[in-house]
Design an enzyme around this catalytic site. Structure first.
Site, short mmCIF file in Angstrom:
data_model
loop_
_atom_site.label_atom_id
_atom_site.label_comp_id
_atom_site.label_asym_id
_atom_site.label_seq_id
_atom_site.Cartn_x
_atom_site.Cartn_y
_atom_site.Cartn_z
N LYS A 126 4.52 -10.20 13.53
CA LYS A 126 5.39 -9.30 12.76
C LYS A 126 6.85 -9.68 12.98
O LYS A 126 7.32 -9.71 14.12
CB LYS A 126 5.15 -7.85 13.19
N ASP A 162 7.97 3.80 7.02
CA ASP A 162 8.19 3.31 8.39
C ASP A 162 6.96 2.59 8.95
O ASP A 162 7.05 1.95 9.99
CB ASP A 162 8.58 4.50 9.29
N GLU A 171 5.74 -0.16 8.09
CA GLU A 171 5.98 -1.35 7.26
C GLU A 171 5.34 -2.62 7.84
O GLU A 171 5.04 -3.55 7.11
CB GLU A 171 7.50 -1.57 7.10
N ASP A 216 12.00 -5.44 16.61
CA ASP A 216 10.76 -5.27 15.85
C ASP A 216 10.23 -6.61 15.29
O ASP A 216 9.24 -6.63 14.59
CB ASP A 216 10.98 -4.25 14.72
N ASP A 264 14.15 -2.52 11.85
CA ASP A 264 13.33 -1.48 11.26
C ASP A 264 14.06 -0.15 11.31
O ASP A 264 14.04 0.55 12.32
CB ASP A 264 11.99 -1.39 12.02
N LYS A 307 14.23 6.49 10.41
CA LYS A 307 13.97 6.89 11.80
C LYS A 307 15.13 7.75 12.31
O LYS A 307 16.26 7.53 11.90
CB LYS A 307 13.90 5.63 12.69
N ARG A 366 2.40 -3.33 9.17
CA ARG A 366 1.06 -3.64 8.68
C ARG A 366 1.09 -4.14 7.24
O ARG A 366 0.25 -4.94 6.83
CB ARG A 366 0.16 -2.41 8.85
N1 BES Z 1 8.26 -0.67 14.71
C1 BES Z 1 7.65 0.59 14.71
C2 BES Z 1 6.78 0.85 15.94
C3 BES Z 1 7.47 0.90 17.27
C4 BES Z 1 7.90 2.10 17.79
C5 BES Z 1 7.62 -0.23 18.03
C6 BES Z 1 8.51 2.14 19.03
C7 BES Z 1 8.22 -0.19 19.26
C8 BES Z 1 8.67 1.01 19.77
C9 BES Z 1 6.75 0.75 13.48
O1 BES Z 1 7.15 0.09 12.34
C10 BES Z 1 6.74 2.21 13.16
O2 BES Z 1 7.76 2.73 12.84
N2 BES Z 1 5.58 2.82 13.26
C11 BES Z 1 5.42 4.21 13.02
C12 BES Z 1 4.13 4.38 12.26
C13 BES Z 1 3.95 5.73 11.67
C14 BES Z 1 4.93 5.99 10.55
C15 BES Z 1 2.53 5.81 11.16
C16 BES Z 1 5.36 4.93 14.36
O3 BES Z 1 4.84 4.37 15.32
O4 BES Z 1 5.87 6.04 14.44
ZN ZN Z 2 8.54 1.19 11.12
ZN ZN Z 3 8.29 -1.63 12.65
#
Ligand code: BES
Ligand code: ZN
Ligand code: ZN
Length: 502
Positions: free
Chosen positions: A270, A352, A354, A293, A275, A282, A356
């Site tokens: 990824k 968010d 994104e 990210d 992000d 966020k 996947r």
């Molecule tokens: N990049 C984030 C995940 C992340 C969070 C990585 C904290 C490292 C530290 C990812 O893109 C994300 O925002 N995921 C969301 C998914 C949710 C919207 C289903 C998450 O984990 O809150």
């Molecule tokens: Zn995200």
């Molecule tokens: Zn992310």
């Protein structure tokens, strides 16, 4: 106007790792002497003044705690420092402790401002592994412990020039030390790429860095821009990238170290260079580290380079979908349906989630290599951090034998890994109402598994596939004896997966 482009001067000079010789013993300005609290430090191999030997014994006497460290200037043997490190009880010594001790030794040498270090390896030997493996882990983690991100600082950190290893003439240890050094140094590259701020490390800049790194070791690197991705119908990557003024890239790295007829391993990382969450923005407390990210993509770049640098007789492909997730009038929206390269439609429940979405297209692109194994690696979910804490990355695959094998390799590599369930029951949760697949589920249950399950929908054609969620281990901390910021998580695991012949 584009961002000011900071060219990452990767380490101008690397630490030199050499076998100890009478000359290097003489040249050393610092002697590192690890010892167990239930044994006296062994300094017989050093031609020291008897007064100094006695001095060392007196210093070590009261030291009992694990990783307890003492530093002193030898009073008789002039211009040599010693660093004594207590390893705790001999019977409690493990490979995991060797990892931490090695990093702490490097940090002690740095703070002592030493240039040429001599280290005695034999006391560090872990009984369950060979002396060679012990040396490899030592060299790798001396590198990892010494790392600091100072690219944007005027004051540069102290730099250790050379490390000479004493292992009583076992020439097979020479190669082991060099391998460990390569793995540690490529992990620096990974951490530098990830730590570079999002404003500078754009998708195009990441592609340029991958090319620069790959070129050194005979890895062919190219990248596809948005026009080529449009031709390939990569609706996932293009959809996520739409809100950003930076052009998305698909970085493709190829290392053919074996006959072309041998099916390759494909790594997919990824590469979200920042992000923000997109329109599902966020909160600021969760955004400031999101230049990290692209850590999965960086790990792929470093691992492919390390594998090429070690000249392993394997075929490895690295694919890094790189994009920026930003809010704007052009952004993809919650509720939008994106058509992926595979033809499956993705119903966006949350912009968010994104990672996947971009990985889906890269997994489909991987099919053209007919890989024997696909490993994707991503800072995918905050939920994996909740499930696992800081000490393990998450492993998702429906193939439970493969999950077990990967976790075992994790233990060998020092990138500790732990499985999350991937049972069929979870698949129902991501069924879309308007599109084929939902990119996230409304409830907060099993978030890491949901991410894995989504990716699995795009990985069914592969004989073996595993997803690594490195969000838990994305950053270093003092209890890991790693500098804050990017940890280089997953780099060692990817390398070891290939080395193990998995
Ligand atoms: N990049 C984030 C995940 C992340 C969070 C990585 C904290 C490292 C530290 C990812 O893109 C994300 O925002 N995921 C969301 C998914 C949710 C919207 C289903 C998450 O984990 O809150
Ligand atoms: Zn995200
Ligand atoms: Zn992310």
């Amino acid at each position: 106007m584009g961002n000011q482009c900071v060219i990452i001067e990767q380490f101008k000079f690397y630490m030199r790792h050499v076998r100890a010789t009478p000359q290097s013993i003489k040249k050393a300005d610092c002697l590192v002497i690890p010892f167990f609290s239930d044994k006296k430090p062994d300094v017989a191999f050093l031609s020291l003044d008897p007064g100094d030997k006695k001095y060392i014994a007196t210093l070590a006497g009261p030291m009992k705690g694990e990783y307890e460290c003492a530093q002193a200037l030898l009073p008789y043997t002039l211009e040599k420092k010693i660093i004594l490190m207590c390893l705790g009880l001999r019977t409690a010594w493990t490979q995991r402790k060797l990892v931490i001790a090695s990093r702490k030794i490097a940090q002690a040498c740095k703070s002592a401002k030493t240039l040429n270090v001599l280290i005695s390896c034999v006391p560090l030997r872990v009984s369950s592994i060979t002396l060679e493996k012990t040396c490899e882990i030592l060299a790798c983690n001396l590198e990892m412990g010494s790392y600091e991100f100072s690219q944007y600082k005027e004051r540069q950190p102290h730099f250790i020039e050379s490390i000479a290893y004493v292992y009583s003439g076992r020439s097979t240890c020479d190669a082991a030390v060099q391998k460990g050094a390569i793995i540690g140094q490529e992990t620096h590259v990974v951490r530098n790429l990830a730590n570079t701020p999002g404003g500078d490390m754009t998708p195009r800049h990441l592609a340029a860095e991958a090319k620069k790194q790959g070129k050194k070791y005979g890895v062919t690197v190219r990248s596809l821009g948005e026009k080529e991705m449009t031709d390939l119908k990569m609706g996932g990557i293009l959809g996520v990238s739409r809100g950003s003024s930076e052009e998305a890239q698909l970085i493709i790295m190829e290392y053919w170290g074996a006959a072309k007829s041998k099916k390759p391993t494909v790594f997919v990382g990824k590469g979200i260079t920042f992000d923000s969450g997109g329109l599902d923005l966020k909160p600021s407390s969760a955004m400031d580290e999101m230049h990290l990210d692209m850590s999965g993509g960086a790990a792929v770049i470093g691992a492919v380079c390390a594998i090429a640098r070690m000249k392993l007789k394997v075929n490895v492909i690295g694919l890094i979908p790189a994009a920026e997730n930003m809010p704007s009038g052009q952004s993809y929206r919650p509720g939008d349906v994106l058509v992926s390269m595979a033809g499956k439609t993705i119903q966006i429940a949350n912009t968010d989630a994104e990672g996947r979405v971009i990985l889906a297209d890269a997994l489909t692109y991987a099919e053209r290599y007919s890989p024997s194994l696909v490993v994707d690696i991503a800072t995918l979910t905050g939920a994996a951090c909740i499930a696992l804490g800081r000490f393990a990355l998450g492993v998702c695959t429906p193939d439970e034998d493969l999950a077990r094998a990967v976790c075992k390799i994790g233990e060998v590599s020092g990138d500790y890994a732990w499985p999350l369930p991937m049972w069929q029951e979870y698949e129902a949760d991501i069924r879309g109402s308007v599109g084929d697949i939902l990119n996230t589920v409304k409830s907060r249950e099993a978030g890491a598994t949901n991410g894995g399950m989504f990716l699995y929908q795009f990985a069914k054609k592969f004989p073996r596939w595993v997803h690594l969620d490195i969000a838990p281990t994305m950053t270093g901390s003092s209890d890991l004896a790693l500098a804050r910021g990017a940890s280089g998580s997953g780099t060692r695991l990817l390398i070891e997966i290939v080395r193990s012949g998995l």
